[in-house]
Enzyme design. Structure first.
Site, PDB file in Angstrom:
ATOM      1  N   ASP A 149      51.018 -39.185   1.728  1.00  0.00           N
ATOM      2  CA  ASP A 149      51.145 -38.806   3.141  1.00  0.00           C
ATOM      3  C   ASP A 149      50.199 -39.684   3.969  1.00  0.00           C
ATOM      4  OD1 ASP A 149      49.067 -37.570   1.722  1.00  0.00           O
ATOM      5  OD2 ASP A 149      48.834 -36.003   3.212  1.00  0.00           O
ATOM      6  N   ASP A 150      50.324 -39.596   5.288  1.00  0.00           N
ATOM      7  CA  ASP A 150      49.465 -40.335   6.219  1.00  0.00           C
ATOM      8  C   ASP A 150      49.581 -41.846   6.049  1.00  0.00           C
ATOM      9  OD1 ASP A 150      48.455 -37.883   7.205  1.00  0.00           O
ATOM     10  OD2 ASP A 150      47.015 -37.801   5.568  1.00  0.00           O
ATOM     11  N   MET A 151      50.810 -42.347   5.847  1.00  0.00           N
ATOM     12  CA  MET A 151      51.009 -43.793   5.721  1.00  0.00           C
ATOM     13  C   MET A 151      52.341 -44.172   6.357  1.00  0.00           C
ATOM     14  SD  MET A 151      52.356 -44.283   1.780  1.00  0.00           S
ATOM     15  CE  MET A 151      53.422 -45.669   2.248  1.00  0.00           C
ATOM     16  N   LYS A 164      39.838 -35.412   3.141  1.00  0.00           N
ATOM     17  CA  LYS A 164      40.142 -36.655   3.850  1.00  0.00           C
ATOM     18  C   LYS A 164      38.885 -37.494   4.056  1.00  0.00           C
ATOM     19  CE  LYS A 164      44.434 -35.246   4.611  1.00  0.00           C
ATOM     20  NZ  LYS A 164      45.561 -35.744   3.836  1.00  0.00           N
ATOM     21  N   PHE A 168      55.127 -42.141  11.549  1.00  0.00           N
ATOM     22  CA  PHE A 168      55.059 -43.039  10.394  1.00  0.00           C
ATOM     23  C   PHE A 168      56.275 -43.942  10.233  1.00  0.00           C
ATOM     24  CE2 PHE A 168      52.470 -39.260   9.118  1.00  0.00           C
ATOM     25  CZ  PHE A 168      51.239 -39.885   9.248  1.00  0.00           C
TER      26      PHE A 168
END
Length: 357
Positions: free
Chosen positions: A119-121, A43, A165
């Protein structure tokens, strides 16, 4: 005994990153313990995430090339995880040329695996599955990698993902499964972001939704979340991992920030797949003997359960200081005691960018 599938490690956690030297050292460990591949997806590498359009610095590019060459020489497959998140928005679809440029640059490393990580959006986007399918097909057509894996925005049934999210688009998984090339695998973490126990019925249901066997992204022993960063997970994988291989396309492990301590859990997964009589409790003692010097072995036998179950939250400041000093004095060649001491001293701080736990 589970069917033997590709096993690997994905460096995909938030917080304190591993060093280039540690990533290099990991290759021989993976080879010796029975893993097949490593995915470079930290990350902390902005050139794979927030600044993915930009090229790596000359120093990092040289380090990345050297790392790739070392994995080839060691006989372990090598891959990268790219997160072109802003291409999933309405304006992003007009900028596919940037993805082409990045994939072409990655091709210079001759990776075995390319992972597209969404991911992470934010996921409450119309036609999200169609956009991600289009991007995956575009990357797959250009990459020199022999394997492409997609991580969907909603990679679990865990309601936490929608809370963080946004609402999952209607029929997201079913649309992704029906439209995505069957040769492209899809990551899945289980019923939870961090799943303790996998059942065959759950994985069978997921395979129906995705129209392919899921590629397991196993968030054990990772400890980068707000809660999990207060714990050390040193014990072997639980027995359920020994009985799910025939339902998976592959199995990727997301380890802890603590590179050396991660080896204890990592060393157990190939054993689970290889043994018809997998005994994690007995195996823990074997791994301590194999990987730790005697003085550290005794300390971890006494403290491992407390570090996992209770963590820092149940230790008083005095207890933490005492234990940190104790492990500092153990100073051993494995590097494990120093990691325990640093963890106790609060040197593995939580990264707020990690929104799930």
């Amino acid at each position: 005994m589970a069917k033997r599938i590709p096993l690997g490690v994905i460096e995909g956690f938030f917080g304190r990153s591993w060093s280039w030297q540690q990533r290099t050292e990991l290759a021989s460990f993976l080879r010796q313990t029975g893993y097949d591949y490593y995915l470079y997806a930290p990350k902390g590498d902005s050139r794979l995430r927030s600044q993915w359009r930009q090229d790596w610095s000359p120093h990092d590019w040289r380090a990345l090339n050297s790392l790739r060459q070392h994995y080839r020489a060691t006989g372990v497959k090598f891959g990268l995880g790219l997160s072109p998140l802003d291409l999933c928005g309405p304006q992003g679809r007009t900028d596919g040329a940037s993805l082409d440029t990045k994939v072409t640059r990655i091709n210079e490393l001759q990776p075995d695996i390319l992972a597209l990580l969404f991911d992470d959006m934010r996921g409450d986007t119309p036609q999200l599955a169609a956009i991600q399918t289009e991007l995956a097909h575009r990357a797959a057509a250009l990459t020199s990698a022999s394997k492409v894996i997609l991580c969907p925005t909603y990679y679990s049934d865990d309601p936490t993902l929608e809370k963080v999210f946004g609402a999952r688009p209607k029929d997201y998984w079913e649309t992704l499964g029906s439209s995505l090339d069957p040769a492209i695998d899809i990551f899945w973490t289980g019923p939870k972001v961090c799943t303790d126990h996998f059942t065959r019925s759950h994985l069978g249901d997921v395979a129906e939704r995705l129209q392919r066997r899921p590629f397991l992204w196993d968030n054990y022993p990772v400890n980068d979340g707000a809660i999990k960063s207060k714990h050390l997970y040193l014990k072997p994988f639980s027995r359920d991992r020994a009985d799910i291989g025939d339902l998976l396309a592959g199995h990727a492990v997301n380890p802890m920030n603590q590179f050396n301590l991660s080896k204890l859990a990592l060393a157990s997964l190939p054993r689970a797949y290889a043994s018809a009589n997998y005994q994690p409790v007995q195996l823990f003692n074997e791994l301590l003997e194999q990987l730790c010097p005697p003085v550290l072995r005794a300390a971890l036998q006494e403290d491992a359960a407390r570090f996992s179950a209770e963590g820092l939250g149940k230790l008083t400041p005095e207890q933490r200081a005492h234990l940190s000093e104790h492990y500092s004095q153990l100073a051993d060649d494995s590097g494990m005691s120093a990691e325990v001491a640093d963890w106790l001293a609060g040197k593995y701080t939580f990264d707020p960018a990690c929104l799930t736990d």
